[in-house]
Design a protein around this motif. Structure first.
Motif, PDB file in Angstrom:
ATOM      1  N   LYS A  80      15.470 -16.190  -6.613  1.00 37.38           N
ATOM      2  CA  LYS A  80      15.214 -14.797  -7.030  1.00 37.38           C
ATOM      3  C   LYS A  80      13.719 -14.516  -7.119  1.00 37.38           C
ATOM      4  O   LYS A  80      13.266 -13.413  -6.898  1.00 37.38           O
ATOM      5  CB  LYS A  80      15.866 -14.555  -8.403  1.00 37.38           C
ATOM      6  N   LYS A  81      12.961 -15.592  -7.465  1.00 36.51           N
ATOM      7  CA  LYS A  81      11.526 -15.413  -7.696  1.00 36.51           C
ATOM      8  C   LYS A  81      10.774 -15.148  -6.399  1.00 36.51           C
ATOM      9  O   LYS A  81       9.713 -14.542  -6.422  1.00 36.51           O
ATOM     10  CB  LYS A  81      10.946 -16.669  -8.364  1.00 36.51           C
ATOM     11  N   ILE A  82      11.273 -15.613  -5.280  1.00 36.30           N
ATOM     12  CA  ILE A  82      10.532 -15.459  -4.029  1.00 36.30           C
ATOM     13  C   ILE A  82      11.116 -14.386  -3.119  1.00 36.30           C
ATOM     14  O   ILE A  82      10.505 -13.995  -2.137  1.00 36.30           O
ATOM     15  CB  ILE A  82      10.375 -16.784  -3.254  1.00 36.30           C
ATOM     16  N   SER A  97      11.597 -11.193  -3.428  1.00 35.25           N
ATOM     17  CA  SER A  97      10.836  -9.933  -3.314  1.00 35.25           C
ATOM     18  C   SER A  97       9.597 -10.142  -2.453  1.00 35.25           C
ATOM     19  O   SER A  97       9.229  -9.266  -1.661  1.00 35.25           O
ATOM     20  CB  SER A  97      10.447  -9.412  -4.702  1.00 35.25           C
ATOM     21  N   GLY A  98       8.952 -11.304  -2.591  1.00 34.60           N
ATOM     22  CA  GLY A  98       7.771 -11.619  -1.789  1.00 34.60           C
ATOM     23  C   GLY A  98       8.108 -11.731  -0.311  1.00 34.60           C
ATOM     24  O   GLY A  98       7.394 -11.192   0.537  1.00 34.60           O
ATOM     25  N   ALA A 100       8.825  -8.273   1.027  1.00 36.11           N
ATOM     26  CA  ALA A 100       7.570  -7.533   1.219  1.00 36.11           C
ATOM     27  C   ALA A 100       6.837  -8.018   2.464  1.00 36.11           C
ATOM     28  O   ALA A 100       6.269  -7.225   3.216  1.00 36.11           O
ATOM     29  CB  ALA A 100       6.667  -7.686  -0.010  1.00 36.11           C
ATOM     30  N   ALA A 101       6.880  -9.333   2.700  1.00 32.30           N
ATOM     31  CA  ALA A 101       6.203  -9.896   3.871  1.00 32.30           C
ATOM     32  C   ALA A 101       6.857  -9.400   5.166  1.00 32.30           C
ATOM     33  O   ALA A 101       6.174  -8.992   6.108  1.00 32.30           O
ATOM     34  CB  ALA A 101       6.249 -11.424   3.815  1.00 32.30           C
ATOM     35  N   LEU A 105       8.597  -6.683   5.565  1.00 25.22           N
ATOM     36  CA  LEU A 105       8.292  -5.243   5.694  1.00 25.22           C
ATOM     37  C   LEU A 105       6.885  -5.040   6.238  1.00 25.22           C
ATOM     38  O   LEU A 105       6.654  -4.198   7.116  1.00 25.22           O
ATOM     39  CB  LEU A 105       8.379  -4.574   4.317  1.00 25.22           C
ATOM     40  N   ALA A 106       5.934  -5.819   5.700  1.00 23.44           N
ATOM     41  CA  ALA A 106       4.527  -5.666   6.091  1.00 23.44           C
ATOM     42  C   ALA A 106       4.344  -5.994   7.572  1.00 23.44           C
ATOM     43  O   ALA A 106       3.684  -5.259   8.305  1.00 23.44           O
ATOM     44  CB  ALA A 106       3.641  -6.577   5.242  1.00 23.44           C
ATOM     45  N   ILE A 107       4.956  -7.102   8.005  1.00 22.69           N
ATOM     46  CA  ILE A 107       4.801  -7.516   9.408  1.00 22.69           C
ATOM     47  C   ILE A 107       5.465  -6.488  10.327  1.00 22.69           C
ATOM     48  O   ILE A 107       4.901  -6.086  11.351  1.00 22.69           O
ATOM     49  CB  ILE A 107       5.386  -8.931   9.623  1.00 22.69           C
ATOM     50  N   PHE A 125       6.036  -3.280   9.682  1.00 24.29           N
ATOM     51  CA  PHE A 125       5.301  -2.016   9.615  1.00 24.29           C
ATOM     52  C   PHE A 125       4.011  -2.098  10.418  1.00 24.29           C
ATOM     53  O   PHE A 125       3.626  -1.132  11.088  1.00 24.29           O
ATOM     54  CB  PHE A 125       5.023  -1.673   8.148  1.00 24.29           C
ATOM     55  N   SER A 126       3.331  -3.245  10.366  1.00 20.38           N
ATOM     56  CA  SER A 126       2.083  -3.382  11.114  1.00 20.38           C
ATOM     57  C   SER A 126       2.357  -3.392  12.615  1.00 20.38           C
ATOM     58  O   SER A 126       1.584  -2.824  13.391  1.00 20.38           O
ATOM     59  CB  SER A 126       1.330  -4.647  10.702  1.00 20.38           C
ATOM     60  N   THR A 152       2.933   0.249  13.579  1.00 23.06           N
ATOM     61  CA  THR A 152       1.768   1.139  13.555  1.00 23.06           C
ATOM     62  C   THR A 152       0.590   0.606  14.369  1.00 23.06           C
ATOM     63  O   THR A 152      -0.478   1.192  14.355  1.00 23.06           O
ATOM     64  CB  THR A 152       1.285   1.381  12.102  1.00 23.06           C
ATOM     65  N   PRO A 162      -1.970   0.086  17.285  1.00 22.57           N
ATOM     66  CA  PRO A 162      -2.347   1.041  18.318  1.00 22.57           C
ATOM     67  C   PRO A 162      -1.933   0.556  19.700  1.00 22.57           C
ATOM     68  O   PRO A 162      -1.966  -0.633  19.981  1.00 22.57           O
ATOM     69  CB  PRO A 162      -3.869   1.128  18.205  1.00 22.57           C
ATOM     70  N   LYS A 215      -2.544  -0.059  23.419  1.00 21.72           N
ATOM     71  CA  LYS A 215      -3.755  -0.259  24.215  1.00 21.72           C
ATOM     72  C   LYS A 215      -3.644   0.538  25.515  1.00 21.72           C
ATOM     73  O   LYS A 215      -2.712   0.355  26.283  1.00 21.72           O
ATOM     74  CB  LYS A 215      -3.930  -1.744  24.541  1.00 21.72           C
ATOM     75  N   LEU A 273      -0.694  -8.532   3.766  1.00 23.34           N
ATOM     76  CA  LEU A 273      -0.113  -8.951   5.049  1.00 23.34           C
ATOM     77  C   LEU A 273      -0.179  -7.828   6.080  1.00 23.34           C
ATOM     78  O   LEU A 273      -0.437  -8.075   7.258  1.00 23.34           O
ATOM     79  CB  LEU A 273       1.329  -9.409   4.875  1.00 23.34           C
ATOM     80  N   TYR A 274       0.050  -6.598   5.617  1.00 22.28           N
ATOM     81  CA  TYR A 274      -0.004  -5.449   6.530  1.00 22.28           C
ATOM     82  C   TYR A 274      -1.404  -5.311   7.128  1.00 22.28           C
ATOM     83  O   TYR A 274      -1.566  -5.179   8.341  1.00 22.28           O
ATOM     84  CB  TYR A 274       0.407  -4.163   5.807  1.00 22.28           C
TER      85      TYR A 274
END
Lengths: 103, 152
Positions: A2-4, A6-7, A10-11, A13-15, A17-18, A21, A23, A25, B27-28
């Motif tokens: 449970k402790k990890i 959420s992390g 989030a990781a 989601l971040a990867i 999302f990046s 978004t 650009p 080339k 990370l983003y």
């Protein structure tokens, strides 16, 4: 666990999302221009003027000792065709550094 | 006893949310910098403060961001992660202040959609995440103290 969770979430989601978004080339079209030594002397003012540069036909630069201003690569968007000859747009910002040898 | 359990649950929740938000931000921006690496290096090279160490900074910053994210993911190292995040965000804030004073016309070297913010928007975002990191650090320490005090 449970402790990890959420992390990790989030990781992921971040990867994702990046990647979403990042650009796109775009392939850029560039032209090479060489300094017109026959018409202009290689002073700083002339080098920074768009009129002194002509579309390059040679594959290498001249070998003369004083001819430091040689060839530049210019984005197609900053050029135009004039009577079938490609030229740098007037007012295009060309910045040159003058080499002053130590005396 | 019930209130203590409730307090611990709330503390656990806040600590997890704070670390998740920081992991997402770091990370983003790290991935965005890596995906647009050439542009990131170009913009760094235009800064009078950073242009002498472009390659070092262009590698160190994303690696540091990824490392801090990993520290934040592991509960054992979360406090170190929060501390490191606070230091990194403070360093970024100082850089932003420098840019506001000396080079406001240059774009930010941040990755992704964060780069579209104005310099003052950046400062606000950084301050907000520093507050989140400090809150996370505090709650994480409360959690660890609570676990240590739990009677056998």
């Amino acid at each position: 666990m449970k402790k990890i969770i959420s992390g990790v979430f989030a990781a992921v989601l971040a990867i994702g999302f990046s990647a979403f978004t990042a650009p796109v080339k775009k392939a850029t079209l560039n032209y090479y221009f060489e300094f017109d030594y026959t018409a202009y002397s290689p002073t700083k003012a002339n080098v920074e003027g768009s009129a002194a540069w002509k579309i390059s036909t040679s594959t290498s630069c001249p070998n003369a000792a004083d001819e430091k201003a040689c060839k530049i690569e210019v984005d197609a968007a900053k050029t135009h065709l004039e009577s079938g000859v490609r030229k740098i747009n007037p007012g295009t910002n060309i910045v040159a550094t003058e080499f002053l040898p130590n005396n | 006893m019930y209130q203590k359990v409730l307090h611990m649950k709330r503390t656990f929740f806040i600590s997890n949310i704070a670390s998740a938000l920081l992991i997402f931000l770091l990370l983003y921006t790290a991935c965005s910098k890596i995906l647009d690496y050439e542009n990131f290096k170009d913009v760094l090279g235009k800064s009078s403060l950073l242009k002498t160490h472009v390659v070092l900074i262009s590698v160190t910053v994303p690696v540091t961001e990824i490392t801090i994210s990993l520290l934040l993911m592991v509960p054992k190292f979360r406090s170190i992660g929060f501390l490191a995040a606070i230091m990194l965000l403070c360093a970024f804030s100082l850089y932003i202040l420098y840019m506001i004073m000396y080079n406001p016309s240059l774009p930010c070297t941040c990755g992704g959609v964060v780069a579209k913010l104005s310099w003052s928007g950046h400062i606000i975002l950084n301050i907000a995440f520093i507050v989140i990191a400090v809150t996370g650090l505090y709650t994480n320490r409360q959690l660890r103290k609570g676990h240590q005090r739990t009677p056998v």
